[in-house]
Structure formats: structure tokens, C-alpha cells
Scaffold this motif. Structure first.
Motif, PDB file in Angstrom:
ATOM      1  N   VAL A   1       6.057  12.439   1.136  1.00  0.00           N
ATOM      2  CA  VAL A   1       6.818  12.102   2.310  1.00  0.00           C
ATOM      3  C   VAL A   1       8.099  11.059   2.387  1.00  0.00           C
ATOM      4  O   VAL A   1       9.457  11.812   3.320  1.00  0.00           O
ATOM      5  N   LEU A   2       7.309   9.990   2.648  1.00  0.00           N
ATOM      6  CA  LEU A   2       8.887   8.730   3.011  1.00  0.00           C
ATOM      7  C   LEU A   2       9.976   9.147   2.148  1.00  0.00           C
ATOM      8  O   LEU A   2      10.705   8.877   2.881  1.00  0.00           O
ATOM      9  N   HIS A   3       9.674   9.665   0.682  1.00  0.00           N
ATOM     10  CA  HIS A   3      11.092   9.193   0.113  1.00  0.00           C
ATOM     11  C   HIS A   3      11.871  10.441   0.674  1.00  0.00           C
ATOM     12  O   HIS A   3      13.150  10.492   1.390  1.00  0.00           O
ATOM     13  N   ALA A   4      11.386  11.532   0.886  1.00  0.00           N
ATOM     14  CA  ALA A   4      11.890  12.627   0.583  1.00  0.00           C
ATOM     15  C   ALA A   4      12.201  13.008   2.736  1.00  0.00           C
ATOM     16  O   ALA A   4      13.569  13.202   2.804  1.00  0.00           O
ATOM     17  N   GLU A   5      11.481  12.251   3.335  1.00  0.00           N
ATOM     18  CA  GLU A   5      12.091  12.504   5.138  1.00  0.00           C
ATOM     19  C   GLU A   5      12.945  11.542   5.695  1.00  0.00           C
ATOM     20  O   GLU A   5      14.011  10.972   6.182  1.00  0.00           O
ATOM     21  N   LEU A   6      12.593   9.888   4.865  1.00  0.00           N
ATOM     22  CA  LEU A   6      13.578   9.143   4.910  1.00  0.00           C
ATOM     23  C   LEU A   6      15.028   9.016   4.109  1.00  0.00           C
ATOM     24  O   LEU A   6      15.749   8.234   4.776  1.00  0.00           O
ATOM     25  N   GLY A   7      14.651   9.481   2.672  1.00  0.00           N
ATOM     26  CA  GLY A   7      15.665  10.133   2.545  1.00  0.00           C
ATOM     27  C   GLY A   7      15.936   8.646   1.493  1.00  0.00           C
ATOM     28  O   GLY A   7      17.729   8.771   0.495  1.00  0.00           O
ATOM     29  N   ASP A   8      15.484   7.224   1.171  1.00  0.00           N
ATOM     30  CA  ASP A   8      15.963   6.233   0.684  1.00  0.00           C
ATOM     31  C   ASP A   8      15.035   6.344  -0.937  1.00  0.00           C
ATOM     32  O   ASP A   8      13.878   6.010  -0.778  1.00  0.00           O
ATOM     33  N   ASP A   9      16.077   5.912  -1.508  1.00  0.00           N
ATOM     34  CA  ASP A   9      15.122   5.539  -3.239  1.00  0.00           C
ATOM     35  C   ASP A   9      14.143   4.548  -3.438  1.00  0.00           C
ATOM     36  O   ASP A   9      12.918   4.696  -3.942  1.00  0.00           O
ATOM     37  N   LYS A  10      13.986   3.933  -2.347  1.00  0.00           N
ATOM     38  CA  LYS A  10      13.228   2.229  -2.256  1.00  0.00           C
ATOM     39  C   LYS A  10      11.698   3.183  -2.110  1.00  0.00           C
ATOM     40  O   LYS A  10      10.909   2.341  -2.413  1.00  0.00           O
TER      41      LYS A  10
ATOM     42  N   ILE B 258       2.573   1.513   2.739  1.00  0.00           N
ATOM     43  CA  ILE B 258       2.627   2.896   1.293  1.00  0.00           C
ATOM     44  C   ILE B 258       3.411   1.943   0.311  1.00  0.00           C
ATOM     45  O   ILE B 258       3.697   1.645  -0.359  1.00  0.00           O
ATOM     46  N   PRO B 259       5.008   1.472   0.983  1.00  0.00           N
ATOM     47  CA  PRO B 259       5.657   0.693   0.011  1.00  0.00           C
ATOM     48  C   PRO B 259       4.827  -0.759  -0.754  1.00  0.00           C
ATOM     49  O   PRO B 259       4.997  -0.811  -2.099  1.00  0.00           O
ATOM     50  N   PHE B 260       4.506  -0.703  -0.680  1.00  0.00           N
ATOM     51  CA  PHE B 260       3.333  -2.073  -1.362  1.00  0.00           C
ATOM     52  C   PHE B 260       2.134  -2.122  -1.838  1.00  0.00           C
ATOM     53  O   PHE B 260       2.317  -2.464  -2.630  1.00  0.00           O
ATOM     54  N   LEU B 261       1.875  -0.533  -1.793  1.00  0.00           N
ATOM     55  CA  LEU B 261       0.657   0.331  -2.653  1.00  0.00           C
ATOM     56  C   LEU B 261       1.994   0.607  -4.147  1.00  0.00           C
ATOM     57  O   LEU B 261       1.635  -0.180  -4.877  1.00  0.00           O
ATOM     58  N   ASN B 262       2.509   0.886  -3.576  1.00  0.00           N
ATOM     59  CA  ASN B 262       3.741   1.317  -5.115  1.00  0.00           C
ATOM     60  C   ASN B 262       4.696   0.770  -5.298  1.00  0.00           C
ATOM     61  O   ASN B 262       4.081   0.635  -6.524  1.00  0.00           O
ATOM     62  N   GLU B 263       4.738  -0.441  -4.721  1.00  0.00           N
ATOM     63  CA  GLU B 263       5.372  -1.288  -5.186  1.00  0.00           C
ATOM     64  C   GLU B 263       4.166  -2.021  -6.416  1.00  0.00           C
ATOM     65  O   GLU B 263       5.131  -2.282  -7.690  1.00  0.00           O
ATOM     66  N   ALA B 264       3.032  -2.369  -6.427  1.00  0.00           N
ATOM     67  CA  ALA B 264       2.232  -2.504  -7.554  1.00  0.00           C
ATOM     68  C   ALA B 264       2.128  -1.470  -8.089  1.00  0.00           C
ATOM     69  O   ALA B 264       1.434  -2.667  -9.114  1.00  0.00           O
TER      70      ALA B 264
END
Ligand code: CAA
Length: 282
Positions: free
Chosen positions: A246-255, A194-200
Motif C-alpha cells: 500500500v505504501l509503495h502503490a499509494e505514495l508512489g516512491d520506490d523507497k 514498515i520501512p524499518f522492518l522492510n530495511e531489515a
């Protein structure tokens, strides 16, 4: 415990794919969707997929009839009462999945396994909606399910060894390879994907390259079978956004913050292949 009868909730692309591989493995399948019409439509899609296999000479016509006969549809979850396990493959929405797990717990027989195909939501949280958290587990399939080799097995905090072993055995019967992941949002595959797709999406937003050039860069430069936009369209942009949230909210990192461009596409209803338009037109 050997699973002889499997319930599947959600007749979208994932639910239907799981139903197909289960029926091909000789398991009785009951397919249920919140909209009963979609379950029937799903069964037809499975039949069409089996037909393609027959045409390619990969399946005998009589086998096809036996496989599709193992898939029945039902209007509601009460049809799961005699199932040994259920795989939930509903929309990636936490509140919806919590309600489904609470309802499943009431209709499923004692000892039956409640598995979720969630790509990011906490298995421990879903288990806590039931009186059998030790029987709740993640069974995360990849899209397209009949083709992709992997199933990610996710143990919640309370998942017991017997449940884990049963699900590993079931995954192997489906002909899949398994990896085990901790119950940390995104598990293994989506933590990376998901970070890969989001970065695209960020790259496109910055006009780093065109959709085609970014996809070709990844396909030809990294040997991926699909570029990030082709793959996001296959997964569904709403699903990609939901996992990102979910990744943003649960892991709490803006990356992990979802790209505004991804939000915009979802807001426009451009959800990928399933809606006829995403990054590409279908
Ligand atoms: N259902 C069933 N079979 C399918 C299919 C589908 N939707 N799409 C393709 N296939 C089959 C084809 O029929 C073909 O079979 P044969 O070899 O028997 O003819 C085979 O797969 C190859 O297909 P194609 O030749 O049409 O195309 P391809 O070689 O480009 O492969 C692909 C298509 C398998 C989808 C390939 O592009 C690929 O592997 N893409 C990456 C998919 C991926 O990364 N999936 C994971 C997504 S992440 C996820 O699902 C988890 C999450 O939570 C988001």
C-alpha cells in the motif's frame, strides 16, 4: 455519542484484542468472523487471556466472568443492527474492506460509527463505500492490543467532529492514549515502522548480519523491546507485506518497495507466529 454496544468484525489477534479491552471497559461486544467457528475460537482465546490475568492477581475471578459474559459471537453482520459502533479488524485487503464497509452500512442503525483498524488503507476510500462517510473513521490499535498503550485515530476527508470525539472518548475508556493522524497511507506508526522492518529484510538479504544479530543490534543498541524480525513475526509477515504494498502503490516512491525476501517468506507460507514459522520457528 456514548458507545454501549460495539460490533467487531474479524476474530484474529487484533479483533480479539479489541474485543477484550472493550469488554474490560464495560462495553457489550458482538464478535463476528467470516468463518463463524473462528469467532467462537476467538472468544475462547479472550477467556484464556482473562484467566491469565486472574492467575497473576490482576483481575478478580468474578470480574473475569462478568467480562467474558459481555462478549457474544454471531454468525453474520446482521447481529450489529443495534450496535452504536463497529470496529472492522479483517485481513489487510482493500477489496475485502471495501465490501465489508458497504455491507456494514446496510445493516448498522442510522448514526452508528463505522471504524476500521486498518493499518494503511484509506479511510476516505472506505467511507466512500457507504452512505455515511461522515461516520467512518480509523481506529488503529497496536499488537498486542491489551498491552500496547496507543490508538491512532485517523480522520477521513468526510469524517465529522462528533464521530472523531466519540472515538477519542471510546479510546480513552479502553485506557489507551491517542494520537491523531491524517488519512495518508501508513498513518504515523506504519509510515515509520514498515520501512524499518522492510530495511531489515533487505539487510538480511544482503547478509549484513544474521537474523539474531540484526535483532540483537536493534534490541541492545537502540533499546527496542523486540528486534525487527521478532516484531515482524508478531505482526504477521503477510500483514507487513500488505502494508508495504500500500505504501509503495499509494505514495508512489520506490523507497517503499517490499524486499524480495519478505515476498518469498510470505509465498512460502512462513507468516510468523501465527503459522508456526516466520523468521523464527515457534
Ligand atoms: N497479549 C496480552 N498480553 C501480553 C501479550 C499478548 N499477546 N504478550 C505479552 N503480554 C503481556 C505479558 O503477559 C506481560 O504482562 P505482565 O507484565 O502483567 O506479566 C507483559 O505483556 C510483558 O510481557 P513479557 O514479559 O512476556 O515480554 P516482554 O516484556 O518482552 O513484552 C511485548 C512483550 C509487550 C510484546 C514487548 O516485547 C513489546 O512491547 N514489543 C513491541 C510490540 C510492538 O511494537 N507492537 C506494535 C506493533 S505495530 C502494530 O501493531 C501496528 C500495525 O499496524 C502493524
Amino acid at each position: 455519542m456514548e458507545v454501549a454496544k460495539l460490533g467487531i468484525i474479524g476474530a484474529g489477534q487484533m479483533g480479539c484484542g479489541i474485543a477484550q479491552v472493550a469488554a474490560q471497559a464495560g462495553i457489550e461486544v458482538v464478535l463476528v468472523d467470516a468463518q463463524p467457528m473462528l469467532a467462537d475460537k476467538g472468544r475462547k482465546k479472550i477467556d484464556a487471556a482473562l484467566d491469565k490475568l486472574v492467575q497473576k492477581g490482576k483481575l478478580k475471578a468474578e470480574e473475569r466472568s462478568a467480562i467474558i459474559a459481555r462478549v457474544t459471537t454471531a454468525e453474520n453482520m446482521s447481529a450489529f443492527a443495534d450496535c452504536d459502533a463497529v470496529v472492522e479488524a479483517a485481513t489487510e485487503n482493500q477489496e475485502l474492506k471495501k465490501k465489508i464497509f458497504s455491507d456494514l452500512d446496510k445493516v448498522m442503525k442510522a448514526g452508528a460509527i463505522l471504524a476500521s483498524n486498518t493499518s494503511s488503507i484509506s479511510i476516505t476510500l472506505l467511507g466512500a463505500q457507504t452512505k455515511r462517510p461522515e461516520k467512518v473513521i480509523g481506529m488503529h490499535f497496536m499488537n498486542p492490543v491489551p498491552v500496547m498503550k496507543l490508538v491512532e485515530v485517523v480522520r477521513g476527508l468526510a469524517t465529522d467532529d462528533a464521530t472523531y470525539q466519540s472515538v477519542v472518548t471510546l479510546g480513552k475508556r479502553f485506557g489507551k492514549s491517542l494520537v491523531t493522524a491524517k488519512d495518508i497511507p501508513g498513518f504515523i506508526v506504519n509510515r515509520l515502522l514498515i520501512p524499518f522492518l522492510n530495511e531489515a529484510c533487505f539487510a538480511l538479504q544482503e547478509s549484513l548480519g544474521s537474523i539474531e544479530d540484526i535483532d540483537n543490534g536493534v534490541k541492545l543498541g537502540l533499546n527496542h523491546p523486540m528486534g525487527p524480525f521478532e516484531l515482524a513475526d508478531l505482526i504477521g509477515l503477510d500483514t507487513c507485506l500488505a502494508i508495504s504494498e500500500v505504501l509503495h502503490a499509494e505514495l508512489g516512491d520506490d523507497k517503499y518497495r517490499p524486499a524480495p525476501l519478505l515476498r518469498q517468506y510470505v509465498a512460502a507460507g512462513w507468516l510468523g507466529r501465527k503459522s508456526g514459522r516466520g523468521f523464527y520457528k515457534y
